[in-house]
Scaffold this active site. Structure first.
Site: not given
Ligand code: GLC
Length: 479
Positions: A177, A212
Site C-alpha cells: 500500500k 485487518d
Molecule cells: C494489503 C496488506 C494486507 C491488508 C490489505 C487490506 O494487501 O498487505 O495485509 O489486509 O492491504 O488493508
C-alpha cells in the site's frame, strides 16, 4: 448501466453522443481493455484457487496464506476492555473497546489521525515513536492507568503481510500500500512495538497482532454467526477465512487436524507471475512507479489506493492525445496520486454539474459537460473492473472450501463508500459461481464490518486471554 460481464455499450444511452469520433473510438478502445467477461472472471478465479492452495501447501508461495493463531470464531460472549491500535494504509487509530458479551452492542472510544506521508517512507524508530505518542496521549485523555503487574491488554491491528509464529508476533514480509519504512521488513513488528512501549514505560501488554481482514471477520462473527469471510476492499485488498489445521500442510503443529485456524490470505499478491490478470499499460505504469514493482499485482488493479491513479493515467493519456482539455495546461493531471478514489465515487454518484465543478477544482482547469461525461464513463470503467476482480478472490475461497452461502463481512472505503461496488461485486460473484439469473436472493451476501480493525483486535485479544486462562497456549508467545 453495467450488465453482467459487459461494460455499457457505446451505442445510444451513455450520454457520449456529443463527443468527437476520435474520442469515441478511444473510449471504445479503453472499454475493451478494461472489460472482464464472465469467462475471464472464471479463469481468474480458477487460477486464484490454485494459488490459495499452493500457499497452504508450502512456505514461500506467491500467496502467503498466513496462519494467524486465531483458533476459530468468537462465541459472542467475550467480555472486557481492550486498547487497540490500527495502523491502516491511511490512518492511525487508537480505540478503547468494551465488549459486553451476549453478541451485544460494543462500546468504543476512539481517536484517529491521518498518517503523515513522512511516516510512511521514514524509518522504524519514527514509526514506533509516532504510535507510542498516540497511545500515550490516548491513555492520558481517558485516564487509563494500570500497575506493572496488571497492564491493559493491547490488540495491534497491523494490516500488512506478516507471518506469525505466534499470535503476538508478526514478521513483516514486505511493505504494501505504498509504505516504504526502513528497518521493519524481515523483522517482528509486534516485538518492535513491544520494545517501544517498554522504553516509554506504558502500562500496555501486546496480546495479539491482527490483520485487518481477520479483524473484520472476527468483529463481524461476534455479532453475526453467519459470517464466513472477512474482507477488506479499501486502500488495499485482501481476505481472511477459517481453515482446518489438517488442511494446512505447511503448518507443523500438534493441534488436532480439525482445529479451526483463521488464515490471512494476503491475496493482494495474486497474479504476480502475470499469467492471468488482464493488465493494461496503465497497470504496468502503476507497478513500475511503485516502491515495490512486481508485488501486489491484484491489489494494484483493484484497491482504493490505485483506482484514482488508474483513472488519472487514462485521463492523462486522453489529454496527451489531444482528445480532452485541449489547449489547456492540465499540469495537475501529471501529478501521481493527485486523484483519490473518492473522486470516482463522486463521479458516479453526483449530478453532472456538481461533478464538473469538482473536476475543475481537482485539476485547476475548465471542464466542459461533455468532458465530465467522459470522466464519468472512465470512472465507471475503472471501478467496474475493480469490483469484478474483487469478486474473484472471494469466489475462489468459497469454491475451495465448498462454501455456498453466508456473509462476507467487508470493511474499507471502497466497500463502504463506493455507490456501486456492492452491486457490481455481487453480480460478478454470481457469474463466477453460476447462480441462477432469476434468483430471488443472493446466497452469499456482502455485509458491512465497519470498524472491524478496532473491534476485531479487541475480540481476538479477549479470545487469546481466555485461551491463556484455559491453559491452551498453542501459538502464544508472551507469558
Ligand atoms: C494489503 C496488506 C494486507 C491488508 C490489505 C487490506 O494487501 O498487505 O495485509 O489486509 O492491504 O488493508
Amino acid at each position: 448501466m453495467a450488465r453482467r460481464g459487459h461494460l455499457p455499450s457505446q451505442s445510444k444511452s451513455n450520454g457520449l453522443e456529443g463527443i468527437s469520433l476520435d474520442l469515441r473510438d478511444e473510449m471504445i478502445n479503453i472499454e475493451n481493455q478494461f472489460n472482464v467477461t464472465s469467462e475471464k472472471l472464471k479463469r481468474i478465479s480458477e487460477r486464484f484457487e490454485e494459488e490459495l492452495r499452493e500457499g497452504l501447501e508450502k512456505e514461500g508461495s506467491n500467496l502467503s496464506m498466513n496462519v494467524t493463531w486465531v483458533l476459530g470464531l468468537p462465541t459472542g460472549d467475550e467480555t472486557g476492555s481492550y486498547v487497540t491500535i490500527d495502523l491502516g494504509g491511511t490512518n492511525l487509530r487508537v480505540c478503547l473497546v468494551s465488549l459486553k458479551g451476549q453478541r451485544e452492542e460494543i462500546d468504543i472510544k476512539q481517536q484517529a489521525c491521518r498518517l503523515p506521508p513522512t511516516i510512511k517512507t521514514g524509518d522504524a524508530e519514527t514509526l514506533w515513536d509516532f504510535i507510542v505518542d498516540s497511545l500515550e496521549e490516548f491513555l492520558k485523555k481517558h485516564q487509563l492507568t494500570a500497575n506493572r503487574n496488571d497492564r491493559l491488554p493491547l490488540g495491534f491491528c497491523f494490516s500488512y503481510p506478516a507471518s506469525q509464529d505466534y499470535i503476538d508476533h508478526g514478521k513483516l514480509k514486505t511493505w504494501t500500500k505504498g509504505f516504504d519504512i526502513d528497518g521493519v521488513e524481515g523483522e517482528d513488528a509486534a516485538g518492535q512495538l513491544r520494545d517501544a512501549l517498554a522504553k516509554r514505560g506504558l502500562p500496555l501488554e501486546l496480546v495479539a497482532l491482527v490483520n485487518d481482514t481477520t479483524g473484520a471477520m472476527i468483529a463481524s462473527a461476534y455479532k453475526d454467526p453467519d459470517t464466513i469471510i472477512g474482507a477488506i476492499f479499501g486502500t488495499g485488498c485482501n481476505a481472511a477465512y477459517v481453515e482446518n489445521v489438517g488442511s494446512i500442510p505447511k503448518l507443523k503443529t500438534s493441534l488436532p487436524p480439525e482445529t479451526p485456524m483463521a488464515i490471512n490470505c494476503e491475496y493482494g499478491a495474486f497474479g504476480n507471475a502475470h499469467c492471468v490478470l488482464p493488465r493494461t499499460k496503465y497497470d504496468i505504469i502503476i507497478d513500475d512507479q511503485s516502491p515495490r514493482p512486481g508485488e501486489q499485482t491484484f491489489e494494484k488493479m483493484s484497491a482504493g489506493l490505485y483506482l484514482g491513479e488508474i483513472f488519472r493515467l487514462v485521463a492523462l493519456d486522453l489529454y496527451e492525445k489531444g482528445l480532452i482539455f485541449t489547449g489547456q495546461n492540465a499540469s495537475k493531471l501529471k501529478e501521481p496520486y493527485i486523484l483519490e478514489t473518492g473522486l470516482l465515487s463522486a463521479l458516479e454518484n453526483d449530478p453532472l454539474e456538481a461533478c464538473r465543478i469538482r473536476l475543475e477544482e481537482c485539476l485547476g482547469i475548465k471542464v466542459t459537460l461533455d468532458e465530465t461525461r467522459v470522466a464519468h464513463r472512465l470512472a465507471e470503467i475503472v471501478a467496474t473492473r475493480g469490483a469484478r476482480l474483487c469478486a474473484c478472490g472471494i469466489a475462489a475461497i468459497c469454491r475451495m472450501k465448498g462454501i455456498t452461502s453466508g456473509h462476507v463481512a467487508a470493511d474499507g472505503t471502497v466497500a463502504n463508500k463506493h455507490p456501486k461496488f456492492k452491486e457490481r461485486w455481487t453480480e460478478a460473484l454470481g457469474e463466477i459461481l453460476d447462480w441462477p439469473k432469476d434468483r430471488r436472493e443472493d446466497p452469499i451476501i456482502l455485509t458491512s464490518a465497519e470498524d472491524g480493525s478496532g473491534i476485531g483486535a479487541a475480540v481476538i485479544s479477549a479470545m487469546t486471554l481466555y485461551r491463556i486462562h484455559g491453559g491452551n497456549t498453542d501459538g502464544i508467545q508472551a507469558r
